[in-house]
Motif scaffolding. Structure first.
Motif, mmCIF file in Angstrom:
data_model
loop_
_atom_site.group_PDB
_atom_site.id
_atom_site.type_symbol
_atom_site.label_atom_id
_atom_site.label_comp_id
_atom_site.label_asym_id
_atom_site.label_seq_id
_atom_site.Cartn_x
_atom_site.Cartn_y
_atom_site.Cartn_z
ATOM 1 N N LYS A 1 0.818 -1.215 0.000
ATOM 2 C CA LYS A 1 0.000 0.000 0.000
ATOM 3 C C LYS A 1 0.847 1.257 0.000
ATOM 4 C CE LYS A 1 -2.233 -1.153 3.734
ATOM 5 N NZ LYS A 1 -3.176 -1.195 4.851
ATOM 6 N N ASN A 2 1.880 1.276 0.830
ATOM 7 C CA ASN A 2 2.689 2.492 0.897
ATOM 8 C C ASN A 2 4.130 2.162 1.252
ATOM 9 O OD1 ASN A 2 2.789 2.370 3.826
ATOM 10 N ND2 ASN A 2 0.675 3.034 3.761
ATOM 11 N N VAL A 3 4.998 3.066 0.815
ATOM 12 C CA VAL A 3 6.429 2.965 1.073
ATOM 13 C C VAL A 3 6.892 4.331 1.561
ATOM 14 C CG1 VAL A 3 8.692 2.525 0.054
ATOM 15 C CG2 VAL A 3 6.699 1.309 -0.818
ATOM 16 N N ARG B 1 7.820 9.337 0.014
ATOM 17 C CA ARG B 1 6.602 8.585 0.301
ATOM 18 C C ARG B 1 5.956 8.212 -1.028
ATOM 19 N NH1 ARG B 1 2.804 7.675 4.221
ATOM 20 N NH2 ARG B 1 3.975 8.888 5.739
ATOM 21 N N ALA B 2 5.494 6.968 -1.129
ATOM 22 C CA ALA B 2 4.794 6.510 -2.328
ATOM 23 C C ALA B 2 3.606 5.671 -1.908
ATOM 24 C CB ALA B 2 5.718 5.692 -3.213
ATOM 25 N N GLU B 3 2.510 5.828 -2.634
ATOM 26 C CA GLU B 3 1.324 5.000 -2.443
ATOM 27 C C GLU B 3 1.189 4.133 -3.686
ATOM 28 O OE1 GLU B 3 -3.466 5.531 -1.631
ATOM 29 O OE2 GLU B 3 -2.144 7.275 -1.608
ATOM 30 N N LEU B 4 1.151 2.803 -3.491
ATOM 31 C CA LEU B 4 1.095 1.878 -4.615
ATOM 32 C C LEU B 4 -0.311 1.305 -4.750
ATOM 33 C CD1 LEU B 4 4.481 0.002 -4.073
ATOM 34 C CD2 LEU B 4 4.038 2.100 -5.343
ATOM 35 N N PHE B 5 -0.628 0.821 -5.954
ATOM 36 C CA PHE B 5 -1.962 0.323 -6.274
ATOM 37 C C PHE B 5 -1.841 -1.030 -6.966
ATOM 38 C CE2 PHE B 5 -2.156 4.906 -6.035
ATOM 39 C CZ PHE B 5 -3.259 5.104 -5.232
ATOM 40 N N PRO B 6 -2.973 -1.767 -7.128
ATOM 41 C CA PRO B 6 -2.914 -3.098 -7.725
ATOM 42 C C PRO B 6 -2.313 -3.141 -9.130
ATOM 43 C CG PRO B 6 -5.011 -2.806 -6.649
ATOM 44 C CD PRO B 6 -4.305 -1.477 -6.609
ATOM 45 N N VAL C 1 0.443 -2.038 -10.077
ATOM 46 C CA VAL C 1 1.906 -2.113 -10.016
ATOM 47 C C VAL C 1 2.315 -3.583 -10.115
ATOM 48 C CG1 VAL C 1 3.933 -1.658 -8.583
ATOM 49 C CG2 VAL C 1 2.058 -0.009 -8.647
ATOM 50 N N ALA C 2 3.323 -3.848 -10.917
ATOM 51 C CA ALA C 2 3.782 -5.221 -11.142
ATOM 52 C C ALA C 2 4.384 -5.828 -9.881
ATOM 53 C CB ALA C 2 4.820 -5.230 -12.263
ATOM 54 N N ALA C 3 4.489 -7.142 -9.896
ATOM 55 C CA ALA C 3 5.167 -7.847 -8.804
ATOM 56 C C ALA C 3 6.603 -7.344 -8.704
ATOM 57 C CB ALA C 3 5.148 -9.343 -9.065
ATOM 58 N N ASN C 4 7.160 -7.422 -7.518
ATOM 59 C CA ASN C 4 8.530 -6.988 -7.256
ATOM 60 C C ASN C 4 8.755 -5.537 -7.671
ATOM 61 O OD1 ASN C 4 9.074 -9.656 -6.390
ATOM 62 N ND2 ASN C 4 9.453 -10.248 -8.495
ATOM 63 N N PRO C 5 8.025 -4.606 -7.063
ATOM 64 C CA PRO C 5 8.141 -3.204 -7.489
ATOM 65 C C PRO C 5 9.536 -2.629 -7.253
ATOM 66 C CG PRO C 5 6.831 -3.377 -5.495
ATOM 67 C CD PRO C 5 7.088 -4.769 -5.962
ATOM 68 N N TYR C 6 9.933 -1.780 -8.204
ATOM 69 C CA TYR C 6 11.221 -1.091 -8.165
ATOM 70 C C TYR C 6 10.943 0.401 -8.033
ATOM 71 C CZ TYR C 6 15.472 1.071 -9.966
ATOM 72 O OH TYR C 6 16.580 1.857 -10.131
#
Length: 107
Positions: free
Chosen positions: A47-49, A60-65, A67-72
């Motif tokens: 969800k967040n980094v 700060r980053a908010e990620l969503f579905p 985004v590919a596996a193993n996010p960079y």
């Protein structure tokens, strides 16, 4: 939950711009796939980094579905003083992972 590979300089000059690279090993399940028995695999994405440099949040980053596996992720910050980068991320299962990297600032 996940393992991470963090690339950050171990030493930098004061005022130098540092690039921080983060690769998180995580399946990033979208909730649209099914297991071998036909049951849906529940959504579980990061969800967040966040990244703190000597306790001050610098990224700060908010990620969503989508985004590919193993996010960079890659971002920049300025070397101000010796200390620690603390990277923290949380997924949909509310599992939180923390990694730390020491940085020495010279000059």
């Amino acid at each position: 939950m996940a393992n991470a590979r963090i690339q950050a300089p171990t030493e930098a000059k004061r005022g130098e711009i540092m690039e921080i690279r983060l690769l998180i090993r995580h399946p990033m399940e979208t909730g649209f796939r099914y297991d071998n028995r036909g049951k849906p695999i529940p959504q579980n994405v990061i969800k967040n980094v966040t990244c703190r440099y000597n306790t001050v949040e610098v990224f700060r980053a908010e990620l969503f579905p989508g985004v590919a596996a193993n996010p960079y992720l890659s971002f920049f910050t300025v070397a101000e003083s010796s200390g620690e980068l603390e990277l923290v991320w949380t997924d949909d299962a509310d599992v939180t992972e923390t990694e730390r990297v020491a940085i020495r600032v010279v000059g």
